[in-house]
Scaffold this active site. Structure first.
Site, short mmCIF file in Angstrom:
data_model
loop_
_atom_site.label_atom_id
_atom_site.label_comp_id
_atom_site.label_asym_id
_atom_site.label_seq_id
_atom_site.Cartn_x
_atom_site.Cartn_y
_atom_site.Cartn_z
N HIS A 128 -7.41 -46.38 10.65
CA HIS A 128 -7.10 -47.66 10.58
C HIS A 128 -5.65 -48.24 10.03
CE1 HIS A 128 -6.60 -45.54 6.38
NE2 HIS A 128 -5.97 -46.78 6.22
N TYR B 74 -13.10 -50.39 3.70
CA TYR B 74 -12.95 -50.70 4.86
C TYR B 74 -13.69 -51.12 5.92
CZ TYR B 74 -9.94 -46.14 3.82
OH TYR B 74 -9.44 -45.64 3.97
FE LIG Z 1 -5.32 -46.89 4.63
#
Ligand SMILES: [Fe+2]
Length: 315
Positions: free
Chosen positions: A221, A262
């Site tokens: 990410h 996320y």
């Molecule tokens: Fe992170």
């Protein structure tokens, strides 16, 4: 002291450029600053002063082209060039202007294979509130109103049977060649001494880059900074409104103490919005170690459960 200041930008591959631009604009709140002759799109957050922190490039598949870190000055680039070569990595110098408004860049591959670049000069546009008597935030903030690109997490090939641990190799490289320091680590294996994940800093925040072991190397990410837990919650509201695919709803990491969500961009690149500075990261602070049996709490502190998609899905 590291000559590296901070993460400078990430260059991402996306399958639908228009959808990606809309995502980073409307969900995260970035602004498009430039589009080059190849159609690559350059974007920045309102609280960033350099020209761009994100490059979107159209591709057949998602993933990371490269991640770039900004260093203090041009002289530091020369010093780092030698240190990276002496460490054993091949370095290519990309001339000034290879990326718009950007000085020469050192290009090399980490032991994990990820392309990293270092540069010292990037055209400055200033933040959206300016530098003279600034307001705390600008008018017209969109979406989550991300302040800045904060860090990235790279999945790194880890195959103990074959003796491959690129988490460990990357960590050594970042410490020995770039003067990053280790803040947290996950140790696994029968003797509890195998570095399966590391978090490293060059600033005073808990991490400016992280490496997690996996079957293949890739991008886990890129993460954007928000002010507060309430902003994280509101970011999730925005994602729900805009039908963004959320991977993990707001929670807290044990590791770094970050408050997090996320989610995925339309091509499947994972993003994070992240709040809380965690703790003051210092070179003499004892390294925090997470053991294999408590790894779930390290990743998601409240439940202590590892979400399968979190470790299995990446680009
Ligand atoms: Fe992170």
């Amino acid at each position: 002291m590291s000559a590296v200041l901070r993460i400078g930008h990430a260059s991402l591959k996306v399958m639908d450029l228009d959808a990606a631009v809309a995502h980073y604009k409307d969900v995260l709140g970035l602004t498009e600053t430039h589009r080059d002759a190849q159609g690559h799109v350059y974007m920045k957050c309102w609280d960033e002063w350099d020209n761009y922190s994100l490059i979107l490039t159209a591709s057949e598949r998602a993933g990371l082209n490269h991640v770039a870190y900004k260093v203090r000055d041009e002289a530091s680039l020369d010093t780092l060039h030698k240190r990276i070569q002496d460490w054993g990595l091949a370095v290519t110098v990309l001339p000034e202007g290879t990326l718009p408004g950007t000085g020469r860049m050192l290009q090399f591959n980490l032991p994990s294979g990820h392309e990293m670049r270092l540069y010292a000069t990037k055209e400055q546009l200033g933040t959206e509130v300016g530098s003279v008597n600034p307001d705390p935030w600008p008018d017209g903030v969109r979406g989550a109103g991300a302040h800045w690109l904060d860090h990235c997490l790279l999945m790194c090939e880890l195959n103990p049977e074959a003796g491959v641990n690129t988490v460990e190799a990357n960590t050594r490289f970042m410490a020995e060649a770039l003067d990053f320091f280790l803040t947290e680590q996950v140790l696994v294996g029968p003797d509890g001494d195998m570095q399966a994940a590391t978090w490293m800093a060059c600033t005073t925040t808990p991490h400016d880059i992280a490496f997690v072991g996996g079957p293949t190397s890739g991008l886990h990410h890129i993460s954007y900074f928000l002010d507060s837990w309430h902003d994280v919650l509101k970011a999730a509201d925005i994602m729900a409104k805009k039908k963004v695919r959320i991977d993990v709803a707001p929670t807290r990491h044990g590791i770094t103490r970050g408050e997090t969500i996320y989610f995925f961009d339309p091509s499947g690149n994972r993003n994070e919005t992240f709040a809380g500075l965690g703790y003051l990261s210092q070179r003499d602070r004892p390294v925090t170690t997470w053991t294999e049996d408590k790894l779930g709490s390290g990743i998601f502190y409240h439940t202590g459960d590892l979400v399968a998609s979190f470790t299995d899905v990446y680009t």
